[in-house]
Design a protein around this motif. Sequence first.
Motif, PDB file in Angstrom:
ATOM      1  N   ALA A  31      -3.622   9.699   2.903  1.00  0.00           N
ATOM      2  CA  ALA A  31      -3.731   8.243   2.983  1.00  0.00           C
ATOM      3  C   ALA A  31      -2.444   7.626   3.529  1.00  0.00           C
ATOM      4  CB  ALA A  31      -4.063   7.661   1.609  1.00  0.00           C
ATOM      5  N   ILE A  32      -1.301   8.173   3.091  1.00  0.00           N
ATOM      6  CA  ILE A  32      -0.022   7.675   3.597  1.00  0.00           C
ATOM      7  C   ILE A  32       0.107   7.964   5.087  1.00  0.00           C
ATOM      8  CG2 ILE A  32       2.491   7.977   3.480  1.00  0.00           C
ATOM      9  CD1 ILE A  32       2.097   8.535   0.441  1.00  0.00           C
ATOM     10  N   ARG A  39      -3.817  11.483  -1.434  1.00  0.00           N
ATOM     11  CA  ARG A  39      -2.801  10.414  -1.353  1.00  0.00           C
ATOM     12  C   ARG A  39      -1.865  10.645  -0.173  1.00  0.00           C
ATOM     13  NH1 ARG A  39      -4.151  11.145  -6.662  1.00  0.00           N
ATOM     14  NH2 ARG A  39      -4.397   9.259  -7.955  1.00  0.00           N
ATOM     15  N   ASP A  96       1.336   6.336  -7.058  1.00  0.00           N
ATOM     16  CA  ASP A  96       0.184   7.148  -7.456  1.00  0.00           C
ATOM     17  C   ASP A  96       0.490   8.641  -7.333  1.00  0.00           C
ATOM     18  OD1 ASP A  96      -1.280   4.896  -8.013  1.00  0.00           O
ATOM     19  OD2 ASP A  96      -2.479   4.963  -6.174  1.00  0.00           O
ATOM     20  N   SER A  97       1.138   9.010  -6.250  1.00  0.00           N
ATOM     21  CA  SER A  97       1.490  10.420  -6.049  1.00  0.00           C
ATOM     22  C   SER A  97       2.404  10.919  -7.156  1.00  0.00           C
ATOM     23  CB  SER A  97       2.176  10.614  -4.693  1.00  0.00           C
ATOM     24  OG  SER A  97       1.282  10.393  -3.627  1.00  0.00           O
ATOM     25  N   ARG A 136      -2.017   5.628   7.057  1.00  0.00           N
ATOM     26  CA  ARG A 136      -1.406   4.309   7.091  1.00  0.00           C
ATOM     27  C   ARG A 136      -0.279   4.267   8.114  1.00  0.00           C
ATOM     28  NH1 ARG A 136      -2.349   0.918   3.309  1.00  0.00           N
ATOM     29  NH2 ARG A 136      -4.408   1.706   3.844  1.00  0.00           N
ATOM     30  N   LEU A 191       0.876   3.909  -3.099  1.00  0.00           N
ATOM     31  CA  LEU A 191       0.511   5.308  -2.855  1.00  0.00           C
ATOM     32  C   LEU A 191       1.608   6.260  -3.326  1.00  0.00           C
ATOM     33  CD1 LEU A 191      -1.151   4.937   0.650  1.00  0.00           C
ATOM     34  CD2 LEU A 191      -2.290   5.764  -1.414  1.00  0.00           C
ATOM     35  N   SER A 221       0.828  -1.203   0.000  1.00  0.00           N
ATOM     36  CA  SER A 221       0.000   0.000   0.000  1.00  0.00           C
ATOM     37  C   SER A 221       0.865   1.257   0.000  1.00  0.00           C
ATOM     38  CB  SER A 221      -0.941  -0.003   1.195  1.00  0.00           C
ATOM     39  OG  SER A 221      -0.209   0.000   2.402  1.00  0.00           O
ATOM     40  N   TYR A 222       1.968   1.268   0.739  1.00  0.00           N
ATOM     41  CA  TYR A 222       2.856   2.423   0.719  1.00  0.00           C
ATOM     42  C   TYR A 222       3.436   2.634  -0.666  1.00  0.00           C
ATOM     43  CZ  TYR A 222       2.930   2.796   5.833  1.00  0.00           C
ATOM     44  OH  TYR A 222       2.584   2.976   7.151  1.00  0.00           O
TER      45      TYR A 222
END
Length: 205
Positions: A60-61, A57, A18-19, A64, A15, A11-12
């Motif tokens: 979200a990080i 994003r 994506d960023s 997390r 992300l 997931s990290y």
Amino acid sequence: MRLRLTPREDSYYDLFADSAGNLVTASRLLVELISEGADREGIAEKMRACEHAGDERTHAIMRRLNESFITPFDREDIYRLASNLDDCMDYMEAAADLVVLYQIDHLPKEVVRQVEVLERAAELTAEAMPRLRSMKNLNEYWIEINRLENQGDQVYRRLLAKLFSGDYDALTVLKMKEVIDQLESAADAFEHVANTVESIAVKES
């Protein structure tokens, strides 16, 4: 809040990728923005959407980080990398917004070179993020980003010299300088991303 006892590494990495991909989109919008006959207000609106997506994003990080007991690398480095990526987006969006707000019709041709540097830096960053999983083949990335940032510095200095040459009235100088300052800050932010990646890679090697 319940802490996870196993890492959510994918997931990290996803992300971060994506960023960085969002930065490529933003840099290409900047290319459009400075082209002749561009719908600048429409492009600036798209940039704001990119900036909003980048913020999501980043948040979200951070969420997390708060939820994970184990992380793929140092928590401080995850925070710093996320923040650096967010800075790149913020500076590019600010530059686009200022062009529209100040109604700058004609930008010096050197601004095109500034934006080209940012577009290439964004592409290299997006290519590098997936390699964080293995921490391999990253050295060429940060070397090239450093070279690009040096190029950007040279262009920025030439732009300043042109602005203060007497060819522009004082108000135009102030407006344009704010725009090129934001673009220069974006180039610096991409170098900060690369420096953070280098630091992570050294620690993990």
